[in-house]
Motif scaffolding. Structure first.
Motif, PDB file in Angstrom:
ATOM      1  N   TYR A 236       0.815  -1.216   0.000  1.00 37.97           N
ATOM      2  CA  TYR A 236       0.000   0.000   0.000  1.00 37.97           C
ATOM      3  C   TYR A 236       0.849   1.266   0.000  1.00 37.97           C
ATOM      4  N   GLU A 237       1.869   1.320   0.859  1.00 38.41           N
ATOM      5  CA  GLU A 237       2.653   2.543   1.010  1.00 38.41           C
ATOM      6  C   GLU A 237       3.621   2.779  -0.146  1.00 38.41           C
ATOM      7  N   GLU A 238       3.954   1.726  -0.900  1.00 39.28           N
ATOM      8  CA  GLU A 238       4.990   1.832  -1.920  1.00 39.28           C
ATOM      9  C   GLU A 238       4.460   1.911  -3.342  1.00 39.28           C
ATOM     10  N   GLY A 239       3.169   2.157  -3.503  1.00 40.67           N
ATOM     11  CA  GLY A 239       2.642   2.303  -4.855  1.00 40.67           C
ATOM     12  C   GLY A 239       1.360   1.549  -5.130  1.00 40.67           C
ATOM     13  N   GLY A 240       0.937   0.710  -4.189  1.00 42.78           N
ATOM     14  CA  GLY A 240      -0.273  -0.057  -4.419  1.00 42.78           C
ATOM     15  C   GLY A 240      -1.530   0.620  -3.921  1.00 42.78           C
ATOM     16  N   TYR A 241      -1.387   1.842  -3.393  1.00 42.11           N
ATOM     17  CA  TYR A 241      -2.534   2.503  -2.756  1.00 42.11           C
ATOM     18  C   TYR A 241      -3.664   2.799  -3.732  1.00 42.11           C
ATOM     19  N   GLN A 242      -3.346   3.170  -4.981  1.00 48.74           N
ATOM     20  CA  GLN A 242      -4.400   3.531  -5.929  1.00 48.74           C
ATOM     21  C   GLN A 242      -5.251   2.310  -6.293  1.00 48.74           C
ATOM     22  N   ILE A 243      -4.588   1.185  -6.602  1.00 49.30           N
ATOM     23  CA  ILE A 243      -5.339  -0.026  -6.941  1.00 49.30           C
ATOM     24  C   ILE A 243      -6.093  -0.539  -5.730  1.00 49.30           C
ATOM     25  N   CYS A 244      -5.427  -0.528  -4.575  1.00 46.20           N
ATOM     26  CA  CYS A 244      -6.054  -1.029  -3.346  1.00 46.20           C
ATOM     27  C   CYS A 244      -7.298  -0.218  -3.005  1.00 46.20           C
ATOM     28  N   ASN A 245      -7.205   1.098  -3.095  1.00 47.02           N
ATOM     29  CA  ASN A 245      -8.376   1.938  -2.812  1.00 47.02           C
ATOM     30  C   ASN A 245      -9.459   1.762  -3.868  1.00 47.02           C
ATOM     31  N   GLY A 246      -9.044   1.401  -5.092  1.00 49.27           N
ATOM     32  CA  GLY A 246     -10.030   1.070  -6.111  1.00 49.27           C
ATOM     33  C   GLY A 246     -10.798  -0.185  -5.731  1.00 49.27           C
ATOM     34  N   PHE A 247     -10.063  -1.187  -5.187  1.00 47.90           N
ATOM     35  CA  PHE A 247     -10.717  -2.409  -4.690  1.00 47.90           C
ATOM     36  C   PHE A 247     -11.724  -2.067  -3.601  1.00 47.90           C
ATOM     37  N   ILE A 248     -11.314  -1.193  -2.691  1.00 51.26           N
ATOM     38  CA  ILE A 248     -12.187  -0.812  -1.574  1.00 51.26           C
ATOM     39  C   ILE A 248     -13.448  -0.132  -2.093  1.00 51.26           C
ATOM     40  N   ALA A 249     -13.280   0.757  -3.076  1.00 52.72           N
ATOM     41  CA  ALA A 249     -14.430   1.471  -3.646  1.00 52.72           C
ATOM     42  C   ALA A 249     -15.411   0.496  -4.288  1.00 52.72           C
TER      43      ALA A 249
ATOM     44  N   SER B 220     -19.719   8.630  -2.861  1.00 49.03           N
ATOM     45  CA  SER B 220     -18.444   7.915  -2.832  1.00 49.03           C
ATOM     46  C   SER B 220     -17.572   8.436  -1.696  1.00 49.03           C
ATOM     47  N   LYS B 221     -16.884   7.519  -1.033  1.00 46.50           N
ATOM     48  CA  LYS B 221     -15.955   7.894   0.033  1.00 46.50           C
ATOM     49  C   LYS B 221     -14.521   7.914  -0.472  1.00 46.50           C
ATOM     50  N   GLN B 222     -14.209   7.023  -1.402  1.00 49.28           N
ATOM     51  CA  GLN B 222     -12.834   6.869  -1.854  1.00 49.28           C
ATOM     52  C   GLN B 222     -12.344   8.030  -2.709  1.00 49.28           C
ATOM     53  N   LYS B 223     -13.257   8.817  -3.246  1.00 52.30           N
ATOM     54  CA  LYS B 223     -12.810   9.958  -4.067  1.00 52.30           C
ATOM     55  C   LYS B 223     -12.263  11.093  -3.211  1.00 52.30           C
TER      56      LYS B 223
ATOM     57  N   GLU C  91      -6.971  11.831  -8.315  1.00 48.32           N
ATOM     58  CA  GLU C  91      -7.680  12.231  -9.532  1.00 48.32           C
ATOM     59  C   GLU C  91      -8.714  11.169  -9.939  1.00 48.32           C
ATOM     60  N   PRO C  92      -9.734  10.972  -9.108  1.00 46.39           N
ATOM     61  CA  PRO C  92     -10.714   9.908  -9.345  1.00 46.39           C
ATOM     62  C   PRO C  92     -11.551  10.090 -10.605  1.00 46.39           C
ATOM     63  N   HIS C  93     -11.500  11.256 -11.226  1.00 52.26           N
ATOM     64  CA  HIS C  93     -12.283  11.494 -12.443  1.00 52.26           C
ATOM     65  C   HIS C  93     -11.518  11.111 -13.705  1.00 52.26           C
ATOM     66  N   THR C  94     -10.299  10.579 -13.546  1.00 49.60           N
ATOM     67  CA  THR C  94      -9.501  10.210 -14.719  1.00 49.60           C
ATOM     68  C   THR C  94      -9.325   8.690 -14.802  1.00 49.60           C
ATOM     69  N   ASP C  95      -8.167   8.195 -14.378  1.00 44.16           N
ATOM     70  CA  ASP C  95      -7.847   6.781 -14.580  1.00 44.16           C
ATOM     71  C   ASP C  95      -8.747   5.826 -13.797  1.00 44.16           C
ATOM     72  N   SER C  96      -9.140   6.201 -12.587  1.00 44.32           N
ATOM     73  CA  SER C  96      -9.893   5.292 -11.718  1.00 44.32           C
ATOM     74  C   SER C  96     -11.377   5.628 -11.658  1.00 44.32           C
ATOM     75  N   VAL C  97     -11.887   6.254 -12.701  1.00 42.49           N
ATOM     76  CA  VAL C  97     -13.277   6.714 -12.679  1.00 42.49           C
ATOM     77  C   VAL C  97     -14.262   5.551 -12.548  1.00 42.49           C
ATOM     78  N   PHE C  98     -13.919   4.382 -13.085  1.00 39.52           N
ATOM     79  CA  PHE C  98     -14.861   3.255 -13.018  1.00 39.52           C
ATOM     80  C   PHE C  98     -15.057   2.794 -11.578  1.00 39.52           C
ATOM     81  N   ALA C  99     -14.016   2.886 -10.756  1.00 35.64           N
ATOM     82  CA  ALA C  99     -14.151   2.495  -9.349  1.00 35.64           C
ATOM     83  C   ALA C  99     -15.166   3.389  -8.640  1.00 35.64           C
ATOM     84  N   ILE C 100     -15.154   4.676  -8.954  1.00 34.87           N
ATOM     85  CA  ILE C 100     -16.103   5.612  -8.349  1.00 34.87           C
ATOM     86  C   ILE C 100     -17.516   5.323  -8.848  1.00 34.87           C
ATOM     87  N   ILE C 101     -17.637   4.989 -10.133  1.00 31.47           N
ATOM     88  CA  ILE C 101     -18.951   4.663 -10.701  1.00 31.47           C
ATOM     89  C   ILE C 101     -19.553   3.456  -9.998  1.00 31.47           C
TER      90      ILE C 101
END
Length: 390
Positions: free
Chosen positions: A240-253, A267-270, A276-286
């Motif tokens: 999580y701390e070394e670069g996996g936080y974006q994917i991990c938080n996407g899983f949580i979302a 949404s809480k994760q945004k 930048e949840p409106h760009t690469d990880s927008v599907f997780a927010i949806i």
């Protein structure tokens, strides 16, 4: 005014309606979703709540104007504009390589006056059209087993590999993968003889190995440390701390959204969890807000769009039209695959936008205008079958 309105109505009637209206609905949904997905980003950057909505709307207007122009130009007039566009994009990419500055590890943004854009995004439709024209130009000669094809194949491979090599050297791995895949699919479906395809695949593989060895000798690495970190995607929450936080938080979302979602705007994760949840990880927010059940409608939309483009490829009345459609389908599919593959943790997260849903001006203009070219191919096919003079 009546002739103009008649021409517009006739053009719309001659377009593929399944592709048109599915694309329009996906664009409208993506635009509205940007409001909620970007709300936290707007607040933290002291921008107005609808800032990203307005910016995306402006880009869609530009894309619409460009699409209207494209829809009224016969594809047989493409060769000269395609050559100019190809070398224009090539010049911008070379300039960016020499004088560009790194943004999040990649040298892919160019600023001219008040405008900032990504030349690499426009390289995709330009290369698709350019390769389609080359395949049509050399079609009969490539099918002829009695003549040498070395000069024609050399031109095709140079046209297909110059862009991805430069983009890769700019450390934009996601875009380089997509441009390479576009060329790969168009090459494999091309009129080039099967034996020659195997020979040239071998040659390119050898050149690729040599290029990697040269990079390793000169730079000491092939992929940058930042790019290598993205390949550690198998268990992102343990890193999580070394670069996996974006994917991990996407899983949580996605997990929080469940089947029915938390509700629009909830949404809480945004909020500072997903960058930048409106760009690469927008599907997780949806999925978090609307749930998995409603989000599957988006996959139905993608299926319809890709199926219709491939159908238009199969019935196209020109060789260039067929390969334009094949390239466009590959273009959209690779964006969907790489974006969602990274989000779901089955491949590296490379910052590739999700078609119709992600915020991004260069990609939006590029994608919409590519769809307009596909529609133009269908218009020509339909009018020829009906005996209408182009």
């Amino acid at each position: 005014m009546k002739p103009l309105f008649h021409k517009i109505r006739q053009t719309i009637q001659d377009m593929d309606h399944w592709l048109l209206w599915t694309s329009v609905m996906m664009i409208i949904y993506g635009l509205l979703n940007i409001v909620t997905a970007s709300s936290s980003e707007a607040v933290t950057s002291s921008a107005p709540l609808y800032f990203y909505f307005y910016q995306q709307s402006k880009m869609l207007v530009v894309a619409l104007i460009g699409s209207i122009v494209i829809l009224n130009i016969d594809t047989k007039q493409y060769p000269i504009p395609a050559v100019l566009a190809y070398f224009g994009i090539l010049g911008l990419l070379l300039y960016l390589s020499l004088y560009g500055t790194s943004h999040r590890g990649s040298i892919n943004w160019l600023q001219i006056g008040p405008f900032t854009f990504q030349p690499s995004e426009f390289s995709k439709p330009v290369m698709i059209v350019s390769l389609a024209i080359l395949f049509e130009k050399f079609y009969r000669k490539l099918k002829n087993k009695k003549i040498s094809h070395i000069d024609m194949l050399g031109i095709i491979f140079i046209a297909g590999f110059v862009y991805p090599v430069i983009i890769f050297l700019q450390k934009d791995l996601g875009t380089a993968m997509i441009v390479t895949a576009i060329f790969g699919v168009m090459f494999l479906t091309s009129p080039i003889l099967a034996r020659e395809k195997l020979v040239w695949i071998g040659r390119i593989a050898i050149l690729g190995v040599v290029g990697c060895l040269i990079m390793l000798n000169v730079k000491g690495y092939i992929l940058s440390p930042e790019q290598m970190d993205r390949f550690d995607f198998f268990n992102p929450c343990s890193n999580y701390e070394e670069g996996g936080y974006q994917i991990c938080n996407g899983f949580i979302a996605i997990n929080d959204g469940g089947l029915l979602g938390l509700g629009p705007g909830k949404s809480k994760q945004k909020y500072s969890y997903i960058p930048e949840p409106h760009t690469d990880s927008v599907f997780a927010i949806i999925v978090e807000e609307n749930g998995l059940l409603l989000s599957t409608l988006l996959f139905i939309g993608y299926y319809i769009i890709l199926k219709r483009i491939l159908l238009l490829a199969s019935i196209a009345n020109t060789i260039r039209g067929r390969y334009i459609c094949i390239g466009a389908a590959t273009y959209l599919f690779m964006h969907i695959l790489i974006n969602l593959g990274g989000l779901f943790g089955v491949m590296p997260l490379t910052g590739v936008p999700l078609p119709f849903l992600s915020y991004g001006g260069s990609f939006t203009i590029s994608m919409v205008m590519m769809l307009a070219v596909v529609q133009r191919v269908h218009i020509e096919t339909k009018r020829q079958k009906m005996g209408i003079k182009q």
